[in-house]
Design a protein around this motif. Sequence first.
Motif, PDB file in Angstrom:
ATOM      1  N   ILE A 277      25.224  43.652  45.031  1.00  0.00           N
ATOM      2  CA  ILE A 277      26.217  44.274  45.908  1.00  0.00           C
ATOM      3  C   ILE A 277      27.324  44.853  45.198  1.00  0.00           C
ATOM      4  N   ALA A 278      27.918  44.362  43.949  1.00  0.00           N
ATOM      5  CA  ALA A 278      29.162  44.583  43.623  1.00  0.00           C
ATOM      6  C   ALA A 278      29.196  44.246  41.989  1.00  0.00           C
ATOM      7  N   GLN A 279      30.013  44.772  41.406  1.00  0.00           N
ATOM      8  CA  GLN A 279      30.385  44.406  39.959  1.00  0.00           C
ATOM      9  C   GLN A 279      32.039  44.094  39.607  1.00  0.00           C
ATOM     10  N   VAL A 280      32.222  43.041  39.197  1.00  0.00           N
ATOM     11  CA  VAL A 280      33.565  42.655  38.822  1.00  0.00           C
ATOM     12  C   VAL A 280      34.114  43.771  37.732  1.00  0.00           C
ATOM     13  N   ALA A 281      35.155  44.255  37.875  1.00  0.00           N
ATOM     14  CA  ALA A 281      35.747  44.883  37.051  1.00  0.00           C
ATOM     15  C   ALA A 281      36.010  43.991  35.598  1.00  0.00           C
ATOM     16  N   ALA A 282      35.649  44.516  34.307  1.00  0.00           N
ATOM     17  CA  ALA A 282      35.838  43.598  33.289  1.00  0.00           C
ATOM     18  C   ALA A 282      37.130  42.955  32.956  1.00  0.00           C
ATOM     19  N   VAL A 283      38.275  43.763  33.099  1.00  0.00           N
ATOM     20  CA  VAL A 283      39.655  43.245  32.982  1.00  0.00           C
ATOM     21  C   VAL A 283      39.674  42.068  33.994  1.00  0.00           C
ATOM     22  N   HIS A 284      39.084  41.787  34.836  1.00  0.00           N
ATOM     23  CA  HIS A 284      39.147  40.798  35.837  1.00  0.00           C
ATOM     24  C   HIS A 284      38.449  39.673  35.677  1.00  0.00           C
ATOM     25  N   LEU A 285      37.362  39.560  34.779  1.00  0.00           N
ATOM     26  CA  LEU A 285      36.649  38.507  34.380  1.00  0.00           C
ATOM     27  C   LEU A 285      37.606  37.280  34.025  1.00  0.00           C
ATOM     28  N   PRO A 286      38.379  37.626  33.009  1.00  0.00           N
ATOM     29  CA  PRO A 286      39.189  36.226  32.577  1.00  0.00           C
ATOM     30  C   PRO A 286      39.871  35.728  33.965  1.00  0.00           C
ATOM     31  N   LEU A 287      40.109  36.271  35.054  1.00  0.00           N
ATOM     32  CA  LEU A 287      40.789  35.890  36.231  1.00  0.00           C
ATOM     33  C   LEU A 287      39.570  34.898  36.829  1.00  0.00           C
ATOM     34  N   CYS A 288      38.502  35.232  36.769  1.00  0.00           N
ATOM     35  CA  CYS A 288      37.373  34.710  37.462  1.00  0.00           C
ATOM     36  C   CYS A 288      36.967  33.447  36.696  1.00  0.00           C
ATOM     37  N   ALA A 289      37.093  33.268  35.334  1.00  0.00           N
ATOM     38  CA  ALA A 289      37.046  32.393  34.503  1.00  0.00           C
ATOM     39  C   ALA A 289      37.731  31.115  34.672  1.00  0.00           C
TER      40      ALA A 289
END
Length: 330
Positions: A277-289
């Motif tokens: 349904i969606a893809q996390v913007a690469a620059v926001h993956l560190p926030l998700c981590a």
Amino acid sequence: MRFTIHKTGLLATVQDLGREAYLAQAVPHSGTMDTLSARIANIALGNKQTDAVIEFTYAGASLHADTDMLIAYAGDGALLYADQQLIKPERPVFIPAGTVLHLKTGLAGCRTYLAIAGGVDVPEVLQSRSTYLPAALGGLDGRALKPDDVMMGNPGISSVTQKIFDQLKGGKISTTRWSLPRKKILPVDDGTICLVRGPEYGWFKQADADMLWASPFRLGQRSDRMGYHLEGAAISRETDRELLSTCVVPGTIQVTGNGGMIMLMADCQTTGGYPRIAQVAAVHLPLCAQLKPGDQLRFSEITWELAMEMYIKSEQEIDDLAKAVANQYL
């Protein structure tokens, strides 16, 4: 440089930026969950950004400096102490032999990255030193670290690293006056994760799909390095179409048969059969981590073009930091 692990906390593994050359052979990317923190720790030492670090999950870890060491750490999982002395993050620190270091709870995230001069020295497996636990691949014998493990720094340090070490070495803990502003590279609103629409976004009922942007979600207890289960509004399909197994990457958000959502992370498989349904913007993956079970998050829709612009800007800022450190020691 050498140190011995006394305690590992919940989970400690050797990771680098992952293995990309074997995705077509179904070997997962793996690597650090928070790539920004790992890169910042390495840059602070004059290491290559791809050098291996230790990823600690939460606090509770401790280690003994068997020799003089030059280290740096970054991430929001814990703060590093020597006895009661706080070791500040995001900068090089000289640690005299015999010092015992402790990771203690003190920040809002869950992962911390420890870099050592030259990078953690473990064998490369499929062009990476990253640990992939499900297949016992890479890292230290393909496993999580445990007490009494002895870790070495690669002796082939850079000239910048050597100059930093020579500047700081002595009989006590010593650090530079400068540090690297990791937070300035991260998005200002760290409670909102930017997404772009996935290839199968149109497979879902419009009202339900709109809930992705309108409703908060919570990170479920069933969350690990492979993926996060997101608790919140169920997403119903508009169509009975089935998806053939197709490519997925860290940050892909899939919708399961019961309408639940899974955000894939560093150790995710290379293909999947749930619609994306969606893809996390690469620059926001560190926030998700750095998210912990129970944390609330919201999503905001952006275009692929904006996601790319954000990525390029972030990479330029990281490159500028690396150049700034190197230029100080020319």
